[in-house]
Design a protein around this motif. Structure first.
Motif, PDB file in Angstrom:
ATOM      1  N   ARG A 188       0.800  -1.225   0.000  1.00  0.00           N
ATOM      2  CA  ARG A 188       0.000   0.000   0.000  1.00  0.00           C
ATOM      3  C   ARG A 188       0.832   1.272   0.000  1.00  0.00           C
ATOM      4  N   ASP A 189       2.056   1.200   0.530  1.00  0.00           N
ATOM      5  CA  ASP A 189       2.861   2.414   0.637  1.00  0.00           C
ATOM      6  C   ASP A 189       4.326   2.043   0.830  1.00  0.00           C
ATOM      7  N   GLY A 190       5.188   3.027   0.599  1.00  0.00           N
ATOM      8  CA  GLY A 190       6.624   2.806   0.738  1.00  0.00           C
ATOM      9  C   GLY A 190       7.393   3.754  -0.156  1.00  0.00           C
ATOM     10  N   PRO A 191       8.703   3.599  -0.237  1.00  0.00           N
ATOM     11  CA  PRO A 191       9.551   4.554  -0.958  1.00  0.00           C
ATOM     12  C   PRO A 191       9.302   4.624  -2.459  1.00  0.00           C
ATOM     13  N   ILE A 192       8.653   3.636  -3.056  1.00  0.00           N
ATOM     14  CA  ILE A 192       8.379   3.679  -4.496  1.00  0.00           C
ATOM     15  C   ILE A 192       7.078   4.419  -4.807  1.00  0.00           C
ATOM     16  N   PHE A 193       6.292   4.777  -3.798  1.00  0.00           N
ATOM     17  CA  PHE A 193       4.972   5.338  -3.996  1.00  0.00           C
ATOM     18  C   PHE A 193       4.982   6.861  -3.909  1.00  0.00           C
ATOM     19  N   ASP A 194       4.243   7.494  -4.830  1.00  0.00           N
ATOM     20  CA  ASP A 194       4.019   8.931  -4.748  1.00  0.00           C
ATOM     21  C   ASP A 194       2.916   9.249  -3.748  1.00  0.00           C
ATOM     22  N   GLU A 195       2.018   8.310  -3.556  1.00  0.00           N
ATOM     23  CA  GLU A 195       0.954   8.427  -2.564  1.00  0.00           C
ATOM     24  C   GLU A 195       0.550   7.027  -2.143  1.00  0.00           C
ATOM     25  N   SER A 196      -0.049   6.916  -0.970  1.00  0.00           N
ATOM     26  CA  SER A 196      -0.448   5.596  -0.496  1.00  0.00           C
ATOM     27  C   SER A 196      -1.703   5.123  -1.219  1.00  0.00           C
ATOM     28  N   VAL A 197      -1.888   3.818  -1.244  1.00  0.00           N
ATOM     29  CA  VAL A 197      -3.082   3.210  -1.828  1.00  0.00           C
ATOM     30  C   VAL A 197      -4.040   2.888  -0.692  1.00  0.00           C
ATOM     31  N   ASP A 198      -5.190   3.559  -0.682  1.00  0.00           N
ATOM     32  CA  ASP A 198      -6.172   3.314   0.366  1.00  0.00           C
ATOM     33  C   ASP A 198      -6.865   1.980   0.118  1.00  0.00           C
ATOM     34  N   ALA A 199      -6.738   1.081   1.066  1.00  0.00           N
ATOM     35  CA  ALA A 199      -7.398  -0.216   0.964  1.00  0.00           C
ATOM     36  C   ALA A 199      -7.591  -0.762   2.368  1.00  0.00           C
ATOM     37  N   THR A 200      -8.799  -1.194   2.655  1.00  0.00           N
ATOM     38  CA  THR A 200      -9.102  -1.769   3.953  1.00  0.00           C
ATOM     39  C   THR A 200      -9.441  -3.244   3.785  1.00  0.00           C
ATOM     40  N   THR A 201      -9.333  -3.992   4.862  1.00  0.00           N
ATOM     41  CA  THR A 201      -9.602  -5.425   4.796  1.00  0.00           C
ATOM     42  C   THR A 201     -11.085  -5.700   4.978  1.00  0.00           C
ATOM     43  N   GLY A 202     -11.567  -6.661   4.191  1.00  0.00           N
ATOM     44  CA  GLY A 202     -12.956  -7.079   4.278  1.00  0.00           C
ATOM     45  C   GLY A 202     -13.062  -8.530   4.710  1.00  0.00           C
ATOM     46  N   GLU A 203     -13.960  -9.239   4.086  1.00  0.00           N
ATOM     47  CA  GLU A 203     -14.240 -10.628   4.446  1.00  0.00           C
ATOM     48  C   GLU A 203     -13.091 -11.547   4.052  1.00  0.00           C
ATOM     49  N   THR A 204     -12.855 -12.570   4.845  1.00  0.00           N
ATOM     50  CA  THR A 204     -11.900 -13.624   4.501  1.00  0.00           C
ATOM     51  C   THR A 204     -12.676 -14.863   4.076  1.00  0.00           C
ATOM     52  N   VAL A 205     -12.298 -15.407   2.917  1.00  0.00           N
ATOM     53  CA  VAL A 205     -12.952 -16.610   2.404  1.00  0.00           C
ATOM     54  C   VAL A 205     -11.894 -17.676   2.142  1.00  0.00           C
ATOM     55  N   THR A 206     -12.308 -18.920   2.138  1.00  0.00           N
ATOM     56  CA  THR A 206     -11.407 -20.048   1.883  1.00  0.00           C
ATOM     57  C   THR A 206     -11.816 -20.726   0.581  1.00  0.00           C
ATOM     58  N   ARG A 207     -10.836 -20.927  -0.298  1.00  0.00           N
ATOM     59  CA  ARG A 207     -11.114 -21.529  -1.599  1.00  0.00           C
ATOM     60  C   ARG A 207     -10.116 -22.662  -1.861  1.00  0.00           C
ATOM     61  N   PRO A 208     -10.552 -23.688  -2.599  1.00  0.00           N
ATOM     62  CA  PRO A 208      -9.615 -24.762  -2.961  1.00  0.00           C
ATOM     63  C   PRO A 208      -8.598 -24.269  -3.976  1.00  0.00           C
ATOM     64  N   VAL A 209      -7.346 -24.665  -3.805  1.00  0.00           N
ATOM     65  CA  VAL A 209      -6.276 -24.378  -4.755  1.00  0.00           C
ATOM     66  C   VAL A 209      -5.489 -25.665  -4.924  1.00  0.00           C
TER      67      VAL A 209
END
Length: 227
Positions: A188-209
């Motif tokens: 979301r952010d760090g020295p390569i970013f001009d601005e941070s990326v706003d992102a919040t966590t939502g639901e967690t789901v489990t899927r077969p892989v």
């Protein structure tokens, strides 16, 4: 060296971009990401195209997507990547960079796929110590762990911040950078970013892989309702 970076949106790719921007011999011209055509998401990260676009804008680089069919065969993947590489070569791109650190078979596979093309492979992080890299990344970047191997982690690890506490809680058999595919992240952010990326966590789901399962944490953009 006109270069594109194979972009997962995760910590290793972000760290590689930071390293390449410090190298006067490398000019990074864009990012390349694979997503599923039917879902608009990356397969292992579960991140949506919109978030990759926001991320690319924040690092100031164009991003291009290779769309793959649902559950693609290896042949379908190789055809799609070959078309993308040919397009880059026609535009004068010289190299495609990968953020792999230590898996010889993965590097050999990539080199084989590039052997009959006009692009060279470039590995800016190759053979780096993963514990040191992970600790340095945690000090300088902000990232969310978006998917974890359900055979190694419980659901609570999905959605955590990639930080010193996360690293301390890793099972002994898990590489600190998840180099064997144990977990994946979104930066979301760090020295390569001009601005941070706003992102919040939502639901967690489990899927077969494959023969196992992964826990995926949904990332939401500002003002976006949880599904």
């Amino acid at each position: 060296m006109r270069t594109v970076l194979s972009w997962s949106g995760g910590k290793d790719a972000s760290y590689a971009l930071d390293e390449m921007r410090r190298d006067e011999d490398v000019h990074v011209e864009g990012l390349l990401t694979t997503i599923a055509a039917d879902t608009g998401r990356s397969s292992m990260h579960g991140v949506r195209r919109e978030l990759y676009e926001r991320q690319a804008a924040a690092v100031g680089l164009p991003i291009e997507f290779v769309e793959l069919p649902s559950d693609p065969t290896n042949e379908a993947y190789e055809r799609a990547m070959a078309a993308a590489i040919e397009n880059y070569a026609d535009r004068g791109i010289e190299c495609i960079a990968f953020a792999d650190l230590l898996l010889d078979d993965i590097r050999a596979y990539r080199e084989e796929q590039l052997s009959d093309t006009d692009l060279d492979g470039y590995w800016p992080l190759w053979d780096r110590d993963t514990a040191s890299l992970a600790a340095d990344f945690a000090d300088r970047f902000e990232a969310t762990v978006v998917s974890v191997d359900g055979d190694l982690f419980d659901r609570s690890f999905a959605g955590r911040t990639f930080d010193a506490r996360f690293l301390a809680d890793l099972p002994d058999e898990v590489d600190p950078c998840g180099e064997n595919g144990e977990f994946h992240s979104f930066v979301r952010d760090g020295p390569i970013f001009d601005e941070s990326v706003d992102a919040t966590t939502g639901e967690t789901v489990t899927r077969p892989v494959g023969d196992g399962k992964f826990h995926y944490c949904e990332l939401l953009t500002p003002n976006e309702p949880a599904p």
